[in-house]
Structure formats: structure tokens, C-alpha cells
Design an enzyme around this catalytic site. Structure first.
Site, PDB file in Angstrom:
ATOM      1  N   SER A   1      45.395  35.964  40.067  1.00 19.82           N
ATOM      2  CA  SER A   1      45.130  37.228  39.417  1.00 19.82           C
ATOM      3  C   SER A   1      45.632  38.432  40.206  1.00 19.82           C
ATOM      4  O   SER A   1      45.671  39.535  39.678  1.00 19.82           O
ATOM      5  CB  SER A   1      43.623  37.383  39.187  1.00 19.82           C
ATOM      6  OG  SER A   1      42.942  37.400  40.434  1.00 19.82           O
TER       7      SER A   1
ATOM      8  N   SER B   1      44.071  32.994  43.727  1.00 26.33           N
ATOM      9  CA  SER B   1      44.722  34.257  43.351  1.00 26.33           C
ATOM     10  C   SER B   1      45.380  35.055  44.470  1.00 26.33           C
ATOM     11  O   SER B   1      45.990  36.084  44.203  1.00 26.33           O
ATOM     12  CB  SER B   1      43.731  35.157  42.632  1.00 26.33           C
ATOM     13  OG  SER B   1      43.540  34.665  41.334  1.00 26.33           O
TER      14      SER B   1
ATOM     15  N   LYS C   1      43.937  45.868  45.525  1.00 33.04           N
ATOM     16  CA  LYS C   1      43.726  45.249  44.214  1.00 33.04           C
ATOM     17  C   LYS C   1      42.616  46.033  43.517  1.00 33.04           C
ATOM     18  O   LYS C   1      41.628  46.421  44.157  1.00 33.04           O
ATOM     19  CB  LYS C   1      43.330  43.779  44.415  1.00 33.04           C
ATOM     20  CG  LYS C   1      43.143  42.994  43.128  1.00 33.04           C
ATOM     21  CD  LYS C   1      42.883  41.523  43.434  1.00 33.04           C
ATOM     22  CE  LYS C   1      42.697  40.680  42.184  1.00 33.04           C
ATOM     23  NZ  LYS C   1      42.517  39.244  42.476  1.00 33.04           N
TER      24      LYS C   1
HETATM   25  N1  GLN Z   1      43.337  30.935  38.125  1.00 36.63           N
HETATM   26  C1  GLN Z   1      41.993  30.872  38.569  1.00 36.63           C
HETATM   27  C2  GLN Z   1      41.070  31.415  37.503  1.00 36.63           C
HETATM   28  O1  GLN Z   1      41.550  31.883  36.541  1.00 36.63           O
HETATM   29  C3  GLN Z   1      41.806  31.607  39.870  1.00 36.63           C
HETATM   30  C4  GLN Z   1      41.733  33.074  39.737  1.00 36.63           C
HETATM   31  C5  GLN Z   1      41.365  33.741  41.036  1.00 36.63           C
HETATM   32  O2  GLN Z   1      41.534  33.173  42.108  1.00 36.63           O
HETATM   33  N2  GLN Z   1      40.842  34.957  40.924  1.00 36.63           N
HETATM   34  O3  GLN Z   1      39.893  31.371  37.625  1.00 36.63           O
END
Ligand code: GLN
Length: 483
Positions: free
Chosen positions: A151, A175, A76
Site C-alpha cells: 500500500s 507494504s 505516507k
Molecule cells: N497487501 C496486503 C493487504 O492488502 C498488505 C498491505 C499492507 O502491508 N499494508 O492487506
């Protein structure tokens, strides 16, 4: 060749059926051919990959072995990679070449993994759809009109489309698990502190945790083995021995106590997902598990608490991107304030700007007690709920998401609608617990995930349950059409 799992690749390499170099070339060609449909990569690292593959082949020829020696993966794009762009999905870091490797990157490279590239992601890991990336949205291989989740959507789409067997990802509020659910993968968010955050660009430091995304629990065990462990460079890393995750995969589930929280089956859950979750419960009962209804009474407060704490930490973490110390710098600034304002205004996208403003507000002198402190108190209540539940059960089971992957753009005008989709995943981050999502069926041709949560450092238990489930079901073997 591209259909092989990490475990199969390890056996093939050990039996000299093919070399890592051959496999790497096949996968790089596949990425070049198919990724334009998905946009799952931000950078390809062909030269590095071929170099690492040849080195891994040489190590094997010298008698070395290891499940990751010569295994192709991707990172990532928030894991720092020395000399390679590390963008975090943001214009702010578009030209940032990290001067060092993240601990996770260094550990996997030392184990002989081959880095094919850096995967697309929501900008600074903020999102649940992978639509906030400066490099454009990622498409879900199960339906190119749908989101892959976020994400870590780039890692998920690439693995689901068989562009590579596994990838690293991070989970601040879901995410790893949510994109796993949306793309029919197995994804594990480890206990907070299990995997080093050193060199992992921070979103919300008390919630962020790196982990594996792969097609099977067996492969997640292999990748986690290479990622986990104490790191003195990360003061929140925990000095606990790392068990052999593959060794416990075969344990029997006889007598395993599975807790199913009654709050999970509320009005917001798609009834078709509820049914698939019930089916997975029946499957685990056949394997000897015992089901018990439990309660997580403070779950309803988790989303508001998370969406105060995460932006608060983000507003602090992202202050370093000011055009001077780090990040994009605007052209011809008139003075220092103009430089800050325009550099940040140009470098950050709208979702990141929204979070910084919410976070700075929640931390400001007049509102700190009302919002941030309150949210921290809720965090403790959420953790206490879990501690009470784990006195009675060994794991907790439920849906990973209330709905399957939505259409690209469907929630763009309403950020709160997207936040609400995190209802099942964020509690594990607030409590620091490990969680796993695994494939459990399909709704309208789109994958659905079942989530398992375990007590601290019981990643092995999660992988064991998921592996046993996958020995008796075939959801995880389904391949999206066209890939
Ligand atoms: N959807 C959550 C956020 O926007 C989690 C994102 C994540 O786990 N990086 O914060």
C-alpha cells in the site's frame, strides 16, 4: 542534485556544498513538474518544508550535525501530521487535519528532517497495487502502465522517480517490501514494536509496523535510526536499546548462514525471478556466505490466516469512522442508523468495505472459533517454523514477490488474485519478524526484489547484508527512464 542519496546529502550539507533550503526548492520544483505523471503525493507541504529547511540550515550554522539534519523526506499519508491533512488515502478522512504529530513524524522532525509532503497510498493501507486510493492510482515510474505496488505505492514511486531520497512507509503484510521490489528500492519492515505506532492510523494493529523506503540499505539505516525507539504512548512498543544501524554496515559476511526455504520455489514463482534470486545467492556466496536449504512447512497456510486476522482487526479499528466520532458525515441524515450507514457507505471504498464485512463475519459469535481462532493458531505455527529455522541460519533469503509489477487494473475484478501475491511477505508480519527487500535485477524492464528475513531486532544484520550486496552489485543504482 535529485540523484543524491540521503548519505550523499548528509555529506554535501556537512561540507556546505549546498543548503537544505536550496535542495528543498529543487525537489519541490521537481515534484511539481513530474508528479502529475505518477500521482505519488496526496498533499505537498511547501511552506512547512521551506520553514524546516531554513531551521535545519540555521542549526547546522550553529554547529549541530546529524545525518537527517536538513534531509528532505515525505510521510505516507497515514502518519498523523499536526494541522496537515492526514487522509489515509480515503474519502472518509479527506478533510481530517490531525491535531498532533505521530511519534515517527515528531522524531524525524526533531532530527531535522524536512517534510516535503504526504504520499499516496491504498485506502487504509489495504492493497498491493495502490489502486484503492480515493485520490486515484499511483503509476510505477519504471512503466507508467504498471502498478507501483502497495500500500506504500506513493512513497515508493516518489523515491524511485528521484523526487526525493527517502520516505516513511508502513508494512502490515508487505507494504514496504513489495512496493520496494516493484520500484527498485530498498525497504525495511522492522521487528513489531521497534517503531512506534502512535499516531499511525491503524489497519491491523498486531501486524502494522512503520519503516523506511529508500534507494540503498545505507539510507534505510539512516532513516530507521530516526524512526526507531521505545515510546510510552504505544503499549506495543518495545523497550530495547536502538543500536547504531550505520555502524554495522561494513561487517564481513564471512560465514554468514543463509537459509533458503524450499517452499519458496514452488509453481507460483515466475521462473525468471527464481533465476535472479539464484544469482543473488551466488553473489552472497562470493562474499563468504554459506547457503543451507531450510523448510517453512506452514507457509502454505499464511495467506488464508492473514486474510482473516487482518480484516478482523480492521473491522474493529475502522468502527471509529462513523461520521460522529471521526470521518466523513453524510448530508441530511434521517436518523442515527441512516447517518452511520450512509456516512460509512459514502466514506469507504469497495476494498475497505469488503474487508470490514469479512472481518466482522470472522469475529461474529457463530464463526469466531472456526475462522479467527483457527487463524491465530496458524499464526503461532508460522512463528514456530521461523524459530526452528533461525536455530540453524542467520538470515532467510528468497523472492519478495512471485511476479513483477502487474498492469494497472489487471487484478481489479479478482481481489483474491492480488492477495496471493503477498505469499512471501506476510509471514514476517504474522511472526513479527524484521524483513528487507532489495533490488536484484529486472524482468521485462521491471524491477525484481530479493527478500531477507532475520530474527527479532536484527535489523542491523539485514542492513549489513544488503549494504554488502549493494557494494558489489549495481541494480539499486538503475534509474527509471524519464526520471
Ligand atoms: N497487501 C496486503 C493487504 O492488502 C498488505 C498491505 C499492507 O502491508 N499494508 O492487506
Amino acid at each position: 542534485m535529485h540523484q543524491m542519496t540521503l548519505a550523499e546529502i548528509a555529506r554535501g550539507l556537512a561540507d556546505k556544498k549546498f543548503s537544505s533550503e536550496e535542495l528543498t526548492k529543487v525537489l519541490l520544483a521537481r515534484i511539481t513538474q513530474l508528479d502529475p505523471q505518477l500521482n505519488s503525493f496526496i498533499s505537498l507541504t511547501e511552506e512547512l518544508a521551506l520553514e524546516q529547511a531554513k531551521a535545519a540550515d540555521a542549526r547546522r550554522a550553529n554547529g549541530e550535525s546529524g545525518a537527517l539534519l536538513g534531509a528532505p523526506i515525505a510521510h505516507k499519508d497515514l502518519f498523523c501530521t499536526q494541522g496537515i491533512r492526514t487522509s489515509c488515502g480515503s474519502k472518509m478522512l479527506d478533510n481530517f487535519k490531525a491535531p498532533y504529530d505521530a511519534t515517527v513524524v515528531a522524531k524525524l522532525a526533531a532530527a531535522g528532517a524536512v517534510t516535503l509532503g504526504k504520499t499516496n497510498m491504498d485506502e487504509f493501507a489495504m492493497g498491493s497495487a495502490n489502486e484503492s486510493s480515493w485520490y486515484g492510482a499511483v503509476k510505477n515510474p519504471w512503466n507508467l502502465e504498471n502498478v507501483p505496488g502497495g500500500s506504500s505505492g506513493g512513497s515508493a514511486a516518489a523515491v524511485a522517480a528521484r523526487l526525493l531520497p527517502a520516505a516513511t512507509a508502513t508494512d502490515t503484510g508487505g507494504s514496504i517490501r513489495q512496493p520496494a521490489a516493484f520500484t527498485n528500492l530498498t525497504g525495511l519492515k522492522p521487528t513489531y514494536g521497534r517503531v512506534s505506532r502512535w499516531g499511525m492510523i491503524a489497519y491491523a494493529s498486531s501486524l502494522d509496523q512503520g519503516g523506511p523506503l529508500a534507494r540503498t540499505a545505507e539510507d534505510c539505516a539512516i532513516l530507521l535510526q530516526g524512526m526507531a525507539g521505545f515510546d510510552q504512548n504505544d503499549s506495543t512498543s518495545i523497550d530495547e536499546p536502538v543500536p547504531d544501524y550505520s555502524a554495522s554496515l561494513g561487517d564481513s559476511l564471512q560465514g554468514l548462514r543463509i537459509g533458503v526455504p524450499k517452499e519458496y520455489f514452488s509453481a507460483g514463482l515466475d521462473p525468471r525471478i527464481a533465476e535472479l534470486i539464484q544469482n543473488s545467492i551466488k553473489e552472497l556466496q562470493k562474499l563468504g556466505a554459506v547457503i543451507k536449504e531450510i523448510s517453512l512447512p506452514n507457509m502454505q497456510h499464511a495467506i488464508p490466516a492473514y486474510y482473516v486476522i487482518a480484516p478482523a482487526e480492521a473491522s474493529s479499528n475502522l468502527s471509529r469512522f462513523d461520521g460522529v466520532r471521526f470521518g466523513h458525515r453524510c448530508e441530511n441524515p434521517e436518523n442515527l442508523i441512516d447517518l452511520y450507514k450512509r456516512s460509512r457507505g459514502e466514506g469507504f471504498g469497495p476494498e475497505v468495505q469488503r474487508r470490514i464485512m469479512v472481518g466482522a463475519y470472522a469475529l461474529s459469535a457463530g464463526y469466531y472459533d472456526a475462522y479467527y481462532l483457527k487463524a491465530q493458531k496458524i499464526r503461532r505455527l508460522v512463528k514456530n517454523d521461523f524459530m526452528a529455522a533461525f536455530n540453524e541460519v542467520d538470515i532467510i533469503l528468497g523472492p519478495t514477490t512471485p511476479n513483477p509489477a502487474w498492469k494497472l487494473g489487471a487484478k481489479n475484478s479478482d481481489p483474491v488474485a492480488a492477495y496471493l501475491e503477498d505469499v512471501y511477505t506476510i509471514t514476517a508480519n504474522l511472526a513479527g519478524l524484521p524483513g528487507l527487500s532489495m533490488p536484484a535485477g529486472f524482468v521485462d524492464g521491471l524491477p525484481v526484489g530479493v527478500q531477507l528475513l532475520a530474527p527479532y531486532f536484527q535489523e542491523g544484520r539485514l542492513l549489513n547484508v544488503a549494504h554488502q550486496y549493494q557494494l558489489h552489485t549495481d541494480w539499486h543504482t538503475r534509474t527509471p527512464q524519464g526520471f
